[in-house]
Motif scaffolding. Structure first.
Motif, PDB file in Angstrom:
ATOM      1  N   PRO A  29       1.047  -1.274  -0.266  1.00 29.72           N
ATOM      2  CA  PRO A  29      -0.361   0.079  -0.293  1.00 29.72           C
ATOM      3  C   PRO A  29       0.928   1.010   0.111  1.00 29.72           C
ATOM      4  O   PRO A  29       2.206   1.583   0.972  1.00 29.72           O
ATOM      5  CB  PRO A  29      -0.814  -0.194   1.173  1.00 29.72           C
ATOM      6  N   ARG A  30      -0.099   2.677  -1.228  1.00 22.57           N
ATOM      7  CA  ARG A  30       1.274   4.318  -0.839  1.00 22.57           C
ATOM      8  C   ARG A  30       1.844   3.783   0.713  1.00 22.57           C
ATOM      9  O   ARG A  30       2.842   4.449   0.985  1.00 22.57           O
ATOM     10  CB  ARG A  30       0.696   4.270  -1.639  1.00 22.57           C
ATOM     11  N   GLU A  31       0.981   4.044   1.656  1.00 18.08           N
ATOM     12  CA  GLU A  31       1.188   4.459   3.396  1.00 18.08           C
ATOM     13  C   GLU A  31       1.826   3.237   4.313  1.00 18.08           C
ATOM     14  O   GLU A  31       2.517   3.760   4.496  1.00 18.08           O
ATOM     15  CB  GLU A  31      -0.132   4.302   4.213  1.00 18.08           C
ATOM     16  N   GLY A  32       2.790   2.569   3.498  1.00 19.16           N
ATOM     17  CA  GLY A  32       3.729   1.799   3.361  1.00 19.16           C
ATOM     18  C   GLY A  32       3.145   0.136   4.598  1.00 19.16           C
ATOM     19  O   GLY A  32       1.866   0.044   4.738  1.00 19.16           O
ATOM     20  N   LEU A  33       3.522   0.015   5.490  1.00 17.65           N
ATOM     21  CA  LEU A  33       3.110  -1.005   6.349  1.00 17.65           C
ATOM     22  C   LEU A  33       4.300  -0.644   7.647  1.00 17.65           C
ATOM     23  O   LEU A  33       5.074  -0.470   8.198  1.00 17.65           O
ATOM     24  CB  LEU A  33       4.418  -2.208   6.246  1.00 17.65           C
ATOM     25  N   PHE A  34       2.637  -0.635   8.727  1.00 19.52           N
ATOM     26  CA  PHE A  34       3.742  -0.351  10.286  1.00 19.52           C
ATOM     27  C   PHE A  34       3.522   0.568  10.303  1.00 19.52           C
ATOM     28  O   PHE A  34       4.764   0.740  11.686  1.00 19.52           O
ATOM     29  CB  PHE A  34       4.159  -1.780  10.826  1.00 19.52           C
ATOM     30  N   GLY A  35       3.053   1.714   9.583  1.00 19.37           N
ATOM     31  CA  GLY A  35       4.396   3.213   9.356  1.00 19.37           C
ATOM     32  C   GLY A  35       5.446   3.228   9.357  1.00 19.37           C
ATOM     33  O   GLY A  35       6.121   4.072   8.926  1.00 19.37           O
ATOM     34  N   LEU A  77      14.056  -2.217   2.235  1.00 23.15           N
ATOM     35  CA  LEU A  77      14.275  -3.973   3.399  1.00 23.15           C
ATOM     36  C   LEU A  77      14.327  -4.634   2.340  1.00 23.15           C
ATOM     37  O   LEU A  77      14.203  -5.956   3.052  1.00 23.15           O
ATOM     38  CB  LEU A  77      13.477  -3.803   4.231  1.00 23.15           C
ATOM     39  N   VAL A  78      12.418  -5.273   1.726  1.00 23.80           N
ATOM     40  CA  VAL A  78      12.624  -6.570   1.001  1.00 23.80           C
ATOM     41  C   VAL A  78      13.653  -6.971  -0.099  1.00 23.80           C
ATOM     42  O   VAL A  78      13.880  -7.983  -0.323  1.00 23.80           O
ATOM     43  CB  VAL A  78      11.444  -5.959  -0.055  1.00 23.80           C
ATOM     44  N   ALA A  79      13.951  -5.794  -0.544  1.00 23.88           N
ATOM     45  CA  ALA A  79      15.296  -5.769  -1.373  1.00 23.88           C
ATOM     46  C   ALA A  79      16.678  -7.013  -1.128  1.00 23.88           C
ATOM     47  O   ALA A  79      16.943  -8.121  -1.557  1.00 23.88           O
ATOM     48  CB  ALA A  79      16.047  -4.232  -2.077  1.00 23.88           C
ATOM     49  N   LEU A  80      16.625  -6.125   0.024  1.00 22.32           N
ATOM     50  CA  LEU A  80      18.087  -6.256   0.786  1.00 22.32           C
ATOM     51  C   LEU A  80      17.810  -8.310   1.408  1.00 22.32           C
ATOM     52  O   LEU A  80      18.874  -9.029   0.795  1.00 22.32           O
ATOM     53  CB  LEU A  80      18.653  -5.694   1.960  1.00 22.32           C
ATOM     54  N   ALA A  81      16.398  -7.836   2.170  1.00 20.31           N
ATOM     55  CA  ALA A  81      16.191  -9.376   2.086  1.00 20.31           C
ATOM     56  C   ALA A  81      16.444 -10.620   1.065  1.00 20.31           C
ATOM     57  O   ALA A  81      16.465 -11.556   0.935  1.00 20.31           O
ATOM     58  CB  ALA A  81      14.369  -9.659   3.050  1.00 20.31           C
ATOM     59  N   ILE A  82      15.897 -10.452   0.147  1.00 28.57           N
ATOM     60  CA  ILE A  82      16.142 -10.688  -1.293  1.00 28.57           C
ATOM     61  C   ILE A  82      17.122 -11.662  -1.291  1.00 28.57           C
ATOM     62  O   ILE A  82      17.428 -12.144  -1.998  1.00 28.57           O
ATOM     63  CB  ILE A  82      14.970 -10.442  -2.176  1.00 28.57           C
TER      64      ILE A  82
END
Length: 272
Positions: A44-50, A59-64
Motif C-alpha cells: 500500500p502507498r502508506e507503507g506498512l506498520f508506519g 528492506l525487502v530488496a535487501l532481504a531477497i
C-alpha cells in the motif's frame, strides 16, 4: 556446464516440452525481479506498520538479495556484479531526478532517500543484472560472433554517457542504435531450453528484454512509485520511446555480465 544426456524428442511434443522448460527457467531467472516487483506493486502507498513504502521496499530488496546469496542461488562474485548495477542505476536516478533535469520524480516521503532518490530504486537496475546472470547459467548461454570486447565496451560506455549528455549536447540514441546494429549484426545467442541448443539473434534479445522492462515501468508508474511529468494530473502510459532506452541499457548490462569470470570463456569473439 555438463548437462545429463536425455533421449531426443521430436515433433510437437519436443517443442511443447522445450517451451515449458524455457518458461520455467525464465521464471527462475526472474526470481529476484519477480519477488521484488511483486512487493513494489502490492505494498500500500502508506507503507506498512508506519514504515514508508520506499523504506519497506529497500528492506525487502535487501532481504531477497541476502536470501539468494545465503541459499546459494547467487554467488558472492555475482553479488558484486549486482551491486555494481545498483550503483550505476542509482547514479543515473540521482541525475535524472535532479532539479535541473526532473525527467521523473519520486513523490512519496522516505527515510532512505539520498539526494531525493530512494535507495530501493537502484535495485530495479540490479534486478536486470540478476536476471541476466541467472539466465546465463540456467540456459547455459553461449554467444557466437561477439564483437571485439573493446568495441562492445566502448559502445556500452557511450550508451551510458548519452543518458547524461543528451540533456546538453543532444540525443545520439539513434546513432548509437545504428552502431549497435552494425556491431551485433552477426551475433547470435545459443541457449538450451531442454536437451538441444537453440539460437536467436542477440539483437532480438535486446529488444525483447527491453520491452518487458518497459512494461514493468508502466506498472511502476501506474502504482505511483515514480512519475513522469506527463503523469502528474492523471496516469498515462510511459512513452514508447523508453522501450529503446531500456533496450540500449540491456546492451550495457550484457557487456558487464559477459566480463564475469567463467562467462567470457563461453563467448566466441569475432576476429578483429
Amino acid at each position: 556446464m555438463n548437462r545429463p544426456v536425455r533421449p531426443l524428442l521430436a515433433g510437437l511434443r519436443c517443442y511443447g516440452l522445450e517451451f515449458w522448460y524455457f518458461g520455467i527457467k525464465q521464471a527462475r531467472a526472474c526470481l529476484f525481479a519477480g519477488l521484488f516487483f511483486t512487493a513494489m506493486f502490492s505494498l500500500p502507498r502508506e507503507g506498512l506498520f508506519g514504515v514508508p513504502r520506499y523504506d519497506v521496499l529497500l528492506l525487502v530488496a535487501l532481504a531477497i538479495q541476502g536470501w539468494m546469496v545465503w541459499s546459494g542461488l547467487e554467488s558472492r562474485d555475482e553479488l558484486k556484479a549486482v551491486c555494481l548495477f545498483h550503483v550505476i542505476g542509482f547514479a543515473l536516478e540521482v541525475f535524472k531526478t535532479s532539479s535541473g533535469i526532473r525527467s521523473w520524480a519520486y513523490p512519496d516521503f522516505a527515510w532512505s532517500k539520498l539526494l531525493g532518490v530512494p535507495l530501493f530504486s537502484g535495485f530495479m537496475y540490479a534486478a536486470i543484472g540478476s536476471y541476466m546472470i541467472q539466465a546465463w547459467r540456467l540456459l547455459d548461454l553461449r554467444i557466437r560472433h561477439h564483437p571485439p570486447y573493446w568495441m562492445s565496451a566502448l559502445l556500452a560506455l557511450l550508451i551510458y554517457t548519452n543518458f547524461y549528455t543528451h540533456h546538453t549536447i543532444g540525443d545520439y540514441r539513434w546513432h548509437l542504435a545504428a552502431a549497435t546494429l552494425g556491431l551485433y549484426a552477426r551475433t547470435t545467442v545459443i541457449f538450451h531450453p531442454y536437451d538441444r541448443p537453440r539460437s536467436m539473434p542477440l539483437l532480438l534479445s535486446f529488444v525483447l528484454i527491453g520491452f518487458f522492462i518497459w512494461l514493468a515501468e508502466n506498472m511502476g508508474t501506474f502504482f505511483g512509485l515514480w512519475r513522469y511529468p506527463n503523469q502528474i494530473g492523471a496516469w498515462a502510459h510511459v512513452h514508447v520511446g523508453k522501450w529503446s532506452s531500456w533496450s540500449m541499457l540491456v546492451i550495457m548490462t550484457l557487456t558487464i555480465v559477459a566480463s564475469l569470470k567463467g562467462i567470457r570463456e563461453r563467448v566466441h569473439v569475432a576476429a578483429e
